[in-house]
Design an enzyme around this catalytic site. Structure first.
Site, PDB file in Angstrom:
ATOM      1  N   HIS A   6      -9.844   9.356  -0.010  1.00 33.07           N
ATOM      2  CA  HIS A   6      -8.949   8.221  -0.197  1.00 33.07           C
ATOM      3  C   HIS A   6      -7.744   8.426   0.736  1.00 33.07           C
ATOM      4  O   HIS A   6      -6.920   7.546   0.926  1.00 33.07           O
ATOM      5  CB  HIS A   6      -8.507   8.073  -1.658  1.00 33.07           C
ATOM      6  CG  HIS A   6      -7.771   6.804  -1.916  1.00 33.07           C
ATOM      7  ND1 HIS A   6      -6.399   6.736  -1.971  1.00 33.07           N
ATOM      8  CD2 HIS A   6      -8.231   5.547  -2.109  1.00 33.07           C
ATOM      9  CE1 HIS A   6      -6.024   5.486  -2.202  1.00 33.07           C
ATOM     10  NE2 HIS A   6      -7.108   4.742  -2.283  1.00 33.07           N
ATOM     11  N   HIS A  39       0.811  -1.221   0.000  1.00 31.82           N
ATOM     12  CA  HIS A  39       0.000   0.000   0.000  1.00 31.82           C
ATOM     13  C   HIS A  39       0.840   1.264   0.000  1.00 31.82           C
ATOM     14  O   HIS A  39       0.371   2.315  -0.415  1.00 31.82           O
ATOM     15  CB  HIS A  39      -0.881   0.051   1.251  1.00 31.82           C
ATOM     16  CG  HIS A  39      -2.182  -0.652   1.071  1.00 31.82           C
ATOM     17  ND1 HIS A  39      -3.000  -0.904   2.147  1.00 31.82           N
ATOM     18  CD2 HIS A  39      -2.799  -1.145  -0.011  1.00 31.82           C
ATOM     19  CE1 HIS A  39      -4.082  -1.519   1.713  1.00 31.82           C
ATOM     20  NE2 HIS A  39      -3.984  -1.669   0.418  1.00 31.82           N
TER      21      HIS A  39
HETATM   22  O1  LIG Z   1      -4.425   1.368  -0.896  1.00 26.17           O
HETATM   23  C1  LIG Z   1      -5.084   1.706  -1.874  1.00 26.17           C
HETATM   24  O2  LIG Z   1      -4.848   2.744  -2.470  1.00 26.17           O
HETATM   25  C2  LIG Z   1      -6.146   0.778  -2.381  1.00 26.17           C
HETATM   26  C3  LIG Z   1      -6.132  -0.538  -1.986  1.00 26.17           C
HETATM   27  N1  LIG Z   1      -7.043  -1.413  -2.432  1.00 26.17           N
HETATM   28  C4  LIG Z   1      -8.009  -1.061  -3.339  1.00 26.17           C
HETATM   29  C5  LIG Z   1      -8.947  -1.998  -3.851  1.00 26.17           C
HETATM   30 BR1  LIG Z   1      -8.839  -3.775  -3.239  1.00 26.17          BR
HETATM   31  C6  LIG Z   1      -9.910  -1.636  -4.741  1.00 26.17           C
HETATM   32  C7  LIG Z   1      -9.992  -0.319  -5.179  1.00 26.17           C
HETATM   33  C8  LIG Z   1      -9.084   0.635  -4.708  1.00 26.17           C
HETATM   34  C9  LIG Z   1      -8.097   0.268  -3.784  1.00 26.17           C
HETATM   35  C10 LIG Z   1      -7.137   1.233  -3.277  1.00 26.17           C
HETATM   36  O3  LIG Z   1      -7.183   2.417  -3.635  1.00 26.17           O
END
Ligand SMILES: O=C(O)c1c[nH]c2c(Br)cccc2c1=O
Length: 459
Positions: free
Chosen positions: A345, A117
């Site tokens: 986000h 991440h």
């Molecule tokens: O850490 C991040 O940025 C993310 C991690 N997982 C995701 C999934 Br599974 C589906 C759609 C978006 C993200 C996302 O943005």
């Protein structure tokens, strides 16, 4: 200057915290002209004459990313640090075929369900090194109409060779950043480790809070995740006296499985870490924990409409197992920043006084509300098991010559005329309406159309 005209003026105005949000298309300029940066601003020649860069991230659109660099920088060496395996690793490398300046480093993920991440830029200029720790994927829609956060370091100058000083700051920023990058044990990162070692980071005022996959024991247990947070608060946090009635706030864009009840992890080890104070790790149960997470209607009425929910991957299956969370949920509201309709986000955590005028600390990070990101104690607390790579930075008043607490605001106008820390959302948080529910991305919403008149059928 309340209305900075250049990238440099914008950067200077946001000091000493250097905490920015991303620009949002479709909102008034006044919310984008201060305390906000676009990726093209970050990579602009005004920020430095780029020699090479390293992009740590989760999702990449390489073609789009290359266009965000000014043309004269598109041939500079670029190292991409990712967590892809197998076919998706090949697909990612396939995206870079047209660019012979791009190399890859695959972060090892040896624990199931772990992900890479971490979102970080290492930007090497001809006159120093800049670090950006942020929350946006390197894809267009993460920089379009969402609320994202970033900490932008100053340009760290090269250490004069003769200096014996290893160039660290009072927050041990350099030591912790090196420890994090060294944890990848990846040969492609060696040149960046050597570069970091050669730069003077003594001006860094933030504390690194990172996570690396593993089962961490003994001294390593406090290097990562929520146990690092606990250690930092134990050493540098507010006094128990000052914050004993102050709530803790978690704000994130996804949620993992919390176990059968709030005592399993959320309100035991995790809340205990957030509630740690100087020389005391007890947290009274009456300290409220408030969780800011987009509701179904937040998403429906957002600038993107239901598609914003495509980046808020909370599943109905997981939600159904933890309805106890519903008592903790608060709406995403960011009137002060003009971003109530720019879905979050960004992930951020803080501890504030009830009326929202002061904070004891603030974190911006890639880490969502999950055991995978923050770690879960195992073996009667002897080890901390973390699945994913995460990184964030923590702001503590003592490192900004602020007394024991930060004065805070959500109004950029006030922030620009005081030295208040500018938060990404409105305080105090607003509880969900009785009928509202947390956004879940894998169920249909057919009854009410979104901003663009569409419904949501995720099948
Ligand atoms: O850490 C991040 O940025 C993310 C991690 N997982 C995701 C999934 Br599974 C589906 C759609 C978006 C993200 C996302 O943005």
């Amino acid at each position: 200057a309340i209305n900075p005209q250049t990238i440099n003026e914008k950067f200077l105005q946001a000091q000493p915290y250097s905490f920015f949000l991303t620009k949002v298309s479709g909102i008034s300029d006044k919310y984008n002209n201060t305390y906000a940066m676009d990726i093209k601003d970050l990579l602009s020649p005004s920020m430095g004459n780029l020699v090479a860069s390293c992009q740590f991230n989760f999702m990449f659109d390489i073609g789009w990313l290359m266009k965000q660099y000014p043309s004269q920088f598109r041939t500079k060496p670029l190292l991409i640090v990712h967590g892809e395996q197998g076919a998706s690793k090949n697909a990612l490398q396939g995206q870079a075929i047209p660019y012979n300046n791009i190399k890859f480093c695959q972060a090892k993920l040896e624990i199931m369900y772990g992900t890479h991440h971490t979102k970080m830029m290492l930007l090497l200029y001809d006159n120093g090194l800049r670090i950006v720790i942020h929350t946006s994927n390197l894809i267009q829609q993460d920089w379009h109409q969402k609320t994202q956060g970033m900490w932008i370091s100053p340009i760290f100058p090269k250490l004069s060779d003769i200096s014996k000083d290893k160039g660290d700051s009072v927050t041990n920023f350099k030591r912790d950043l090196l420890e994090y990058i060294q944890a990848y044990k990846a040969h492609q990162l060696k040149e960046w480790i050597d570069l970091i070692m050669k730069h003077d980071m003594s001006s860094a005022k933030v504390v690194v809070v990172g996570s690396v996959p593993g089962r961490h024991v003994d001294r390593s247990k406090s290097l990562w995740g929520h146990m690092k947070l606990r250690k930092v608060l134990y050493e540098h946090g507010p006094s128990q006296e000052t914050v004993k009635t102050w709530p803790m706030i978690g704000q994130f864009s996804s949620i993992g499985s919390m176990g059968p009840n709030k005592e399993n992890w959320l309100c035991s080890e995790w809340k205990q870490s957030l509630g740690t104070t100087k020389s005391s790790s007890m947290v009274s149960s009456n300290n409220r924990l408030m969780l800011i997470f987009p509701s179904r209607h937040n998403v429906r009425l957002s600038l993107e409409g239901y598609p914003a929910g495509g980046s808020i991957p909370y599943t109905a299956k997981t939600a159904q197992k933890q309805l106890f969370l519903n008592d903790f949920f608060h709406l995403w509201k960011s009137e002060g920043r003009g971003r109530t309709r720019a879905m979050p986000h960004i992930k951020s955590y803080c501890r504030t006084i009830q009326d929202g005028s002061k904070a004891a600390w603030f974190i911006v990070t890639s880490a969502n509300l999950s055991k995978a990101a923050w770690g879960a104690l195992e073996k009667k607390g002897a080890q901390l098991m973390i699945r994913s790579y995460e990184i964030g930075v923590m702001f503590l008043p003592k490192f900004f010559e602020e007394g024991e607490v930060f004065p805070i605001t959500s109004d950029p106008g006030i922030a620009s005329t005081t030295n208040k820390l500018l938060l990404p959302y409105d305080l105090p948080p607003t509880l969900y309406d009785k009928k509202d529910r947390p956004w879940m991305w894998d169920i249909p919403y057919m009854d009410l159309p979104d901003t663009n008149g569409n419904v949501w059928c995720p099948f």
